[in-house]
Motif scaffolding. Structure first.
Motif, PDB file in Angstrom:
ATOM      1  N   UNK A 223       0.996  -1.287  -0.144  1.00 18.09           N
ATOM      2  CA  UNK A 223      -0.193   0.414   0.455  1.00 18.09           C
ATOM      3  C   UNK A 223       0.453   1.343  -0.555  1.00 18.09           C
ATOM      4  N   UNK A 224       1.834   1.357   0.716  1.00 20.94           N
ATOM      5  CA  UNK A 224       3.046   2.141   0.412  1.00 20.94           C
ATOM      6  C   UNK A 224       3.423   2.681  -0.205  1.00 20.94           C
ATOM      7  N   UNK A 225       3.992   1.549  -1.775  1.00 12.33           N
ATOM      8  CA  UNK A 225       4.486   1.484  -2.535  1.00 12.33           C
ATOM      9  C   UNK A 225       3.625   1.896  -3.623  1.00 12.33           C
ATOM     10  N   UNK A 226       2.003   1.469  -3.489  1.00 11.85           N
ATOM     11  CA  UNK A 226       1.010   2.299  -4.505  1.00 11.85           C
ATOM     12  C   UNK A 226       0.960   3.748  -4.526  1.00 11.85           C
ATOM     13  N   UNK A 230       0.811   7.095  -6.827  1.00 11.78           N
ATOM     14  CA  UNK A 230       0.213   7.875  -7.255  1.00 11.78           C
ATOM     15  C   UNK A 230       0.624   9.185  -7.177  1.00 11.78           C
ATOM     16  N   UNK A 231       1.775   9.021  -6.182  1.00 17.13           N
ATOM     17  CA  UNK A 231       2.152  10.233  -5.750  1.00 17.13           C
ATOM     18  C   UNK A 231       3.126  11.266  -6.979  1.00 17.13           C
ATOM     19  N   UNK A 232       3.897  10.458  -7.593  1.00 14.31           N
ATOM     20  CA  UNK A 232       5.063  10.150  -8.349  1.00 14.31           C
ATOM     21  C   UNK A 232       4.488  10.851 -10.034  1.00 14.31           C
ATOM     22  N   UNK A 233       2.976   9.647 -10.295  1.00 14.91           N
ATOM     23  CA  UNK A 233       2.261  10.605 -11.350  1.00 14.91           C
ATOM     24  C   UNK A 233       1.759  11.851 -11.030  1.00 14.91           C
ATOM     25  N   UNK A 257       5.020  -1.376 -10.253  1.00 16.52           N
ATOM     26  CA  UNK A 257       5.154  -3.178 -10.323  1.00 16.52           C
ATOM     27  C   UNK A 257       5.488  -3.232  -9.088  1.00 16.52           C
ATOM     28  N   UNK A 258       6.407  -3.086  -8.412  1.00 16.48           N
ATOM     29  CA  UNK A 258       6.890  -3.425  -7.693  1.00 16.48           C
ATOM     30  C   UNK A 258       5.540  -3.836  -6.307  1.00 16.48           C
ATOM     31  N   UNK A 259       4.609  -3.716  -6.908  1.00 12.30           N
ATOM     32  CA  UNK A 259       2.964  -3.589  -5.851  1.00 12.30           C
ATOM     33  C   UNK A 259       2.850  -5.019  -6.144  1.00 12.30           C
TER      34      UNK A 259
END
Length: 901
Positions: A223-226, A230-233, A257-259
């Motif tokens: 969830x953290x990576x996701x 979203x923030x990078x996008x 991808x890493x998620x």
């Protein structure tokens, strides 16, 4: 040697920004309990909890996993991030994610997962959720080969499997469950009844709880990576700069991808390592990064082979790794002005011990994270690769104090690596530290072999020893394979007890002959009697330490489980057991003596002037030491003359650690060989008390062992029954002080070359100012001692004047250290005048008038790049306390000559 690639403008900007932040007041960046409220409510809603009472009914390990979820959600809460800055992507960043403020000196903040009653009970053992040890390392090859999603799925499947097995077991044994409705009842009954059905039930339940906790923890990281995807996008849409827009889109793609998948490129692998490392630190496991050149090399090699421009790809890989280092160093404090506001330490937040055992200020920038490069493969081949050199290149460029870096070297090391290491160390003035495989691999292998009975077991032990790394300071451990704990014991206390009938010398007259820390013994009159007494007290204190380390395993599962760490550590996933429940398969316990060089020096003085020449009465010498060689009555001139003579002879007219004399060789071998011998004896005794089953013992021995367990404060089953038949603690022995040498000297009477309350000698080094003829004799001293038995490490810290020293001189020093069978070494280069100026400014900042403080504030930041060895890690010199700064200045050796003079 491949020439070092210089840093890019991007890296220089990110590095400058970090250092600017580190010079400000960072107290507002810390989390507080209020910051967890929103995320806690959402998590409770997801798990169906209506209040804390329902939460606290869950097993502790599941509560810990849920707390990890709360922590990582809070870190990506935009409102909370307004002051913590944990949900931001800095302009130019290529590696994303932000660690929450924490350090070994300032403490940690984490959502509470223990009930009030559990915390009240824990006050007796000094254990709460903040008492997690950390001090370990991850073998990231395991994570990178699977990815977090695959580990999560494995945990989910195992959870479901054990839920089905529990249901089947209940259906098969309805009478067993008739009067048992709560799992707490079964847990309580386990110690009073050991029926096969109860044992089986508890095994099934504990495995289900473990795997479910791993799943919850992995979901939190996913969830953290996701959220960062979203923030990078989002950020990519806010910039008009096309290059940066593409970078952010790539970052978003990697995070996405890493998620759901494992990494397949070097960039993805590096970001994956950082995300997991961040999650470990956010969940209070301040741990190391392990052998990253080994973990990352296959990803680098595949990308390198595909790259049309090899040189450009190598430069990009170097830039990425520099960005990685900068991210790991994001919590730095480069000013000492605002430390009190950031003090979040409580009574057990530092390695699970009382913080007054630690020098908090010295640990402000200690995050217990190291990178280890070089060394051997598990099969014993030279492990040097291109990533080894890229990591060295990156450190030469950024020269940050954290993460620390060590390079494993030995007779097998290539000329290319020796030159690269020397150039990096010459450029940074302090990095990397040196680990000598010629000494450490045999030391670790010998310890592991003691516990193996088959050829297959010994082969496995050899692979583990070849693959060793170090934890967050310098203690050798197995690379991502073991649980690890340690105890530090004062060697000077053993000496004082030996000459003072079981009491340490004390300036308080009310204590009569001194503080009674051990049993009373007859007064010693000869060197032989002294050595016999010394070994008895060493046994006493080491027995205490060994029993304490066994005691950790009686409570940690109920207080500090680590489901996220256990997901990638040792055999935890295969066994379905958390590391706190003996899941790793390998458990290492280090016995580390502090103050060994000080002890060797004072023994040398007593041997010569008290026992052999009999120039001074032992009671008179003890009185002089207690009073710091200053008589209480000024009119007692004759006694002062005598005490001056004693001090002069002790300081200047007897052998000293590092002088390569026969006296130091004899005493050093006596102390170190006694340490190893007695650790083995304590191991055997502790196994009798805690470890082994009673079923094969005679009735007489059964009663004896039960009595011994009760005396030791333990009434449970043997540890082999509790954790499995292959469980045991493998004890290692070593010497060191870490950063605590100033505090460790407080309350200690004057000894040779140090006064009352003065700092001890750092780690396994010569006394400051005692090296007169270069460092060659220091290395010769090491060659005369059993360094290949110091399986828990013994690190020598040296500081030389940089004037006239080039990288070839540094290479000669490293070669001499390795060929003389040194164990571990840190080497710093510097200008004593510059260090003295920094000390004066630091003193003015603390105690000067307003004008002096203003000058200090203005000038000190100019020295922010000067990083030195503190004791267990590197730190900016300007962030150290005054005692450590003064001690460091006194260490300077005017000549780096490595030849015996």
């Amino acid at each position: 040697m491949t020439e070092f690639i210089p840093s890019t403008n991007r890296v220089k900007k990110l590095l400058d920004n970090l250092k600017e932040r580190a010079l400000t007041n960072r107290s507002d960046e810390w989390f507080c309990e209020e910051d967890f409220k929103k995320s806690k409510e959402k998590v409770f809603e997801d798990y169906g909890f209506t209040n804390d009472k329902e939460y606290f009914k869950r097993p502790v390990i599941e509560r810990k996993a849920i707390a990890i979820d709360i922590m990582l959600r809070s870190m990506t809460d935009p409102e909370v991030s307004k002051h913590t800055h944990t949900y931001e992507i800095e302009d130019g960043e290529l590696i994303v994610g932000v660690m929450p403020m924490a350090s070994n000196g300032l403490g940690k903040v984490f959502p509470n997962y223990l009930s009030e009653e559990e915390k009240r009970a824990a006050s007796y053992t000094n254990k709460t959720e903040l008492a997690i040890l950390g001090h370990n390392t991850v073998n990231y090859e395991k994570l990178l080969s699977k990815g977090i999603w695959e580990i999560r799925e494995e945990a989910r499947e195992k959870t479901e499997q054990y839920e089905k097995e529990i249901d089947s077991f209940k259906k098969e044994n309805p009478d067993f469950y008739k009067n048992i409705d709560r799992m707490e009842t079964i847990s309580i009954m386990q110690n009073s009844e050991n029926t096969p059905m109860l044992t089986r039930h508890n095994e099934l339940v504990s495995k289900r709880e473990f795997y479910n906790s791993v799943k919850i923890s992995c979901d939190a990281v996913i969830n953290y990576m996701d959220n960062f995807a979203k923030l990078a996008e989002y950020e990519s849409k806010r910039t008009d700069i096309k290059i940066r827009q593409n970078e952010l889109k790539k970052i978003a793609a990697i995070c996405n991808k890493l998620t759901i998948d494992k990494p397949t490129t070097f960039y993805e692998a590096l970001q994956c390592v950082y995300f997991f490392h961040l999650a470990m630190h956010a969940s209070m496991n301040l741990i190391s990064l392990g052998r990253l050149d080994q973990s990352l090399y296959s990803f680098y090699k595949e990308d390198f082979d595909k790259a049309p421009n090899k040189q450009a790809f190598r430069a990009k890989a170097t830039e990425l790794f520099e960005c990685f280092i900068i991210k790991c160093a994001g919590r730095l404090n480069l000013t000492t002005e605002f430390l009190v506001e950031q003090d979040h330490m409580d009574n057990n937040a530092a390695l699970g011990v009382h913080p007054y055992y630690l020098d908090q200020r010295a640990g402000v920038n200690n995050f217990l994270q190291n990178i280890i490069i070089g060394g051997l493969t598990p099969d014993g081949n030279d492990a040097e690769n291109d990533m080894t050199h890229i990591i060295l290149n990156a450190y030469a460029n950024v020269n940050l104090s954290t993460p620390g870096i060590y390079v494993r070297m030995g007779d097998y090391s290539s000329a290319d690596l020796r030159e690269s290491v020397a150039k990096c160390l010459h450029q940074t003035k302090n990095l990397p530290g040196i680990l000598n495989d010629n000494t450490l691999v045999p030391a670790i292998r010998e310890v592991l072999d003691k516990y193996e009975t088959s050829d297959e077991g010994r082969k496995k032990a050899t692979k583990f020893a070849n693959d060793y790394c170090v934890d967050g300071c310098w203690e050798p451990i197995l690379n991502g394979e073991c649980d690890w704990t340690f105890q530090m014991i004062s060697c000077l206390n053993m000496f004082q007890c030996a000459i003072n009938q079981g009491a340490v010398l004390d300036t308080n007259d009310g204590m009569l002959r001194g503080s009674k820390v051990s049993f009373r013994s007859p007064q010693v009159h000869t060197y032989r009697e002294f050595k016999e007494s010394f070994k008895k007290y060493m046994q006493f204190f080491i027995d205490q330490a060994v029993f304490t380390m066994y005691d950790c395993y009686t409570m940690d599962e109920f207080v500090t489980p680590s489901p996220l760490f256990s997901a990638v550590l040792g055999q935890c996933m295969e066994r379905g057991r958390d590391k706190s429940w003996g899941g790793t398969g390998m458990n290492i316990a280090g016995v580390i003596l502090t103050g060994v060089p000080d002890t060797i020096n004072i023994i040398a003085a007593f041997k010569k002037f008290v026992f052999e020449k009999q120039m001074y009465d032992i009671e008179e010498v003890k009185a002089a030491m207690v009073h710091n060689f200053k008589v209480p009555l000024e009119a007692d001139f004759q006694r002062q003359v005598l005490w001056n003579q004693i001090k002069n002879n002790f300081d200047y007219n007897c052998a000293k650690f590092g002088d390569a004399s026969d006296e130091i060789k004899e005493i050093g071998n006596f102390v170190l060989n006694s340490l190893v011998e007695i650790v083995d004896k304590s191991k055997e005794f502790s196994e009798k008390v805690f470890l082994n089953s009673l079923k094969d013992e005679s009735p007489e021995n059964v009663n004896l062992i039960r009595r011994l367990r009760q005396i030791a404060g333990y009434s449970g089953s043997c540890f082999k029954r509790k954790f499995g038949n292959d469980f045991c603690l493998r004890f290692t022995a070593g010497c060191g002080t870490f950063e605590g040498y100033p505090q460790q000297g407080l309350g200690v009477v004057a000894t040779a070359n140090r006064g009352l309350n003065d700092p001890l000698i750092a780690n396994f080094s010569p006394a400051p100012g005692s090296i007169k003829n270069g460092i060659g004799n220091v290395f010769k001293t090491l060659s005369q001692l059993p360094m290949n038995k110091m399986s828990a490490g013994a690190i020598t810290d040296l500081c030389i004047n940089e004037s006239g020293v080039d990288y070839t001189d540094v290479q000669s020093i490293i070669d001499a250290f390795i060929s003389n069978n040194g164990c571990m070494m840190t080497l710093a280069l510097g200008d004593i005048k510059v260090f003295q100026r920094m000390y004066d400014l630091s003193k003015d900042l603390l105690y000067g008038n307003e004008t002096q403080k203003a000058i200090a504030r203005d000038e000190l930041p100019k020295y922010r790049d000067i990083v030195v060895r503190v004791g267990g890690w590197q730190a900016p010199f300007i962030s150290m306390n005054l005692d450590q700064q003064a001690n460091y200045i006194a260490r300077f050796v005017s000549t780096p000559c490595t030849k015996e003079n």
